[in-house]
Enzyme design. Structure first.
Site, short mmCIF file in Angstrom:
data_model
loop_
_atom_site.label_atom_id
_atom_site.label_comp_id
_atom_site.label_asym_id
_atom_site.label_seq_id
_atom_site.Cartn_x
_atom_site.Cartn_y
_atom_site.Cartn_z
N GLU A 12 4.75 -6.93 8.49
CA GLU A 12 3.55 -6.72 9.31
C GLU A 12 3.61 -7.45 10.65
O GLU A 12 2.88 -7.08 11.57
CB GLU A 12 2.31 -7.18 8.51
CG GLU A 12 2.06 -6.30 7.30
CD GLU A 12 1.13 -6.95 6.27
OE1 GLU A 12 0.73 -6.25 5.35
OE2 GLU A 12 0.83 -8.15 6.40
N GLY A 81 -5.91 -2.07 0.03
CA GLY A 81 -6.15 -0.90 -0.80
C GLY A 81 -7.53 -0.32 -0.47
O GLY A 81 -8.49 -1.08 -0.30
N VAL A 175 -4.80 -5.14 -6.73
CA VAL A 175 -5.57 -4.21 -7.56
C VAL A 175 -4.79 -2.90 -7.67
O VAL A 175 -4.60 -2.19 -6.67
CB VAL A 175 -6.98 -3.98 -6.96
CG1 VAL A 175 -7.78 -3.02 -7.84
CG2 VAL A 175 -7.71 -5.31 -6.82
N MET A 196 -6.14 -9.57 -0.14
CA MET A 196 -5.97 -10.85 -0.83
C MET A 196 -6.16 -12.08 0.07
O MET A 196 -5.83 -13.18 -0.36
CB MET A 196 -4.59 -10.88 -1.52
CG MET A 196 -4.43 -9.75 -2.54
SD MET A 196 -2.82 -9.67 -3.33
CE MET A 196 -2.85 -11.14 -4.34
N GLU A 197 -6.63 -11.89 1.31
CA GLU A 197 -6.68 -13.04 2.21
C GLU A 197 -7.90 -13.11 3.13
O GLU A 197 -8.37 -14.21 3.47
CB GLU A 197 -5.43 -13.07 3.13
CG GLU A 197 -4.10 -13.22 2.44
CD GLU A 197 -3.52 -11.88 1.97
OE1 GLU A 197 -4.01 -10.83 2.44
OE2 GLU A 197 -2.60 -11.88 1.13
N ASP A 220 -2.77 2.11 0.17
CA ASP A 220 -2.85 2.66 -1.20
C ASP A 220 -4.32 2.77 -1.57
O ASP A 220 -5.20 2.33 -0.82
CB ASP A 220 -2.11 1.72 -2.16
CG ASP A 220 -2.71 0.33 -2.17
OD1 ASP A 220 -3.65 0.12 -2.93
OD2 ASP A 220 -2.28 -0.53 -1.38
#
Ligand code: ADE
Length: 261
Positions: A12, A81, A175, A196-197, A220
């Site tokens: 990224e 996601g 997830v 997650m952050e 996703d």
């Protein structure tokens, strides 16, 4: 004024770091097992760092950016996601609020509330988010057709990607299960994307009074195929989005500062 740019994964930020090195060279400072790349990109002084994955890693990195590098603003960019009904792979979500979906100190404190802070939602900086919105809109309209190959767009079903502004939720879980995603949605029905952050960085920025913004590209749908989709998207598409959007974000800032003179 220095801006801190954070991402969780190498792909990224790798292109951004290379572009910064090409424009200004860079100086690397290693702190707490992370490389902080200090340089100038499109006329803007910045520190770019790979935060690594999860809330603890992101929070620790944000504190270092603030205390050791004195950054005045922080932008987190990366993948997420999609869990909102109309959020598809290839779309972009910019947070207007962030919540830690896995934070649960009930019955001592309400669900999602950060104990002793009395807050569940963290609101990013409006000006930074507006600048990112302009950059992402221009990227989707003008750059995407050239920067992501027709083959990749076809593989990922990216036809007319949409920019969403809304709630992003964060937790220390990848997830990859529709039931789990639905569980998060029933507790937080406004959630558009899960990662997650972001909410951890937003909490640190709130506590230190540093403006921040979080932008995520949807890799996703947080369902049973999430891990495969995520991996392919990360390798094939992610860097085109993050570098393209940040390039426009920085360019917009340098033309604004020229206009201010
Ligand atoms: N980042 C990208 N996709 C994700 C997912 N499904 N869960 C958590 N973080 C993600």
């Amino acid at each position: 004024m220095t801006i801190g740019i954070l991402a969780a994964m190498h792909d990224e930020v790798a292109d951004l770091i290379n572009a910064m090195i090409a424009q200004s060279g860079n100086h690397v400072q290693r702190i707490g097992m992370r490389d902080y790349h200090v340089g100038t990109f499109e006329g803007q002084q910045c520190v770019v760092v790979l935060a690594r994955i999860g809330k603890v890693a992101a929070a620790a990195t944000a504190v270092t950016l603030i205390r050791d590098f004195n950054v005045a603003e922080i932008v987190f960019t990366g993948l997420a996601g999609g869990i909102g009904q109309r959020v598809a792979v290839g779309d972009i979500v910019i947070a207007d609020r962030l919540v830690q979906h896995d934070l649960d100190a009930r019955p001592l404190f309400p669900h999602h509330e950060v104990p002793l802070l009395g807050m569940s939602e963290f609101v990013p900086d409006n000006r930074l988010s507006t600048e990112l919105t302009a950059a992402a809109t221009a990227f989707l309209r003008e750059d995407l057709p050239y920067s992501v190959s027709p083959e990749s767009r076809k593989n990922f079903g990216i036809a007319q990607p949409v920019l969403h502004i809304g709630m992003i939720v964060s937790g220390d879980q990848f997830v990859a299960d529709g039931d789990k995603a639905n569980g998060i949605l029933s507790a937080l029905p406004a959630a558009l994307a899960v990662e997650m952050e972001g909410a951890a960085v937003a909490q640190i920025c709130f506590e230190y009074g540093v403006p921040c913004a979080v932008l995520r590209t949807i890799s996703d749908r947080a369902d049973a195929s999430a891990h495969t989709d995520f991996g392919q998207f990360l390798r094939g598409v992610a860097s085109h989005y993050s570098t393209g959007i940040l390039r426009r974000f920085f360019a917009g800032r340098s033309s604004d500062s020229l206009a201010d003179r």
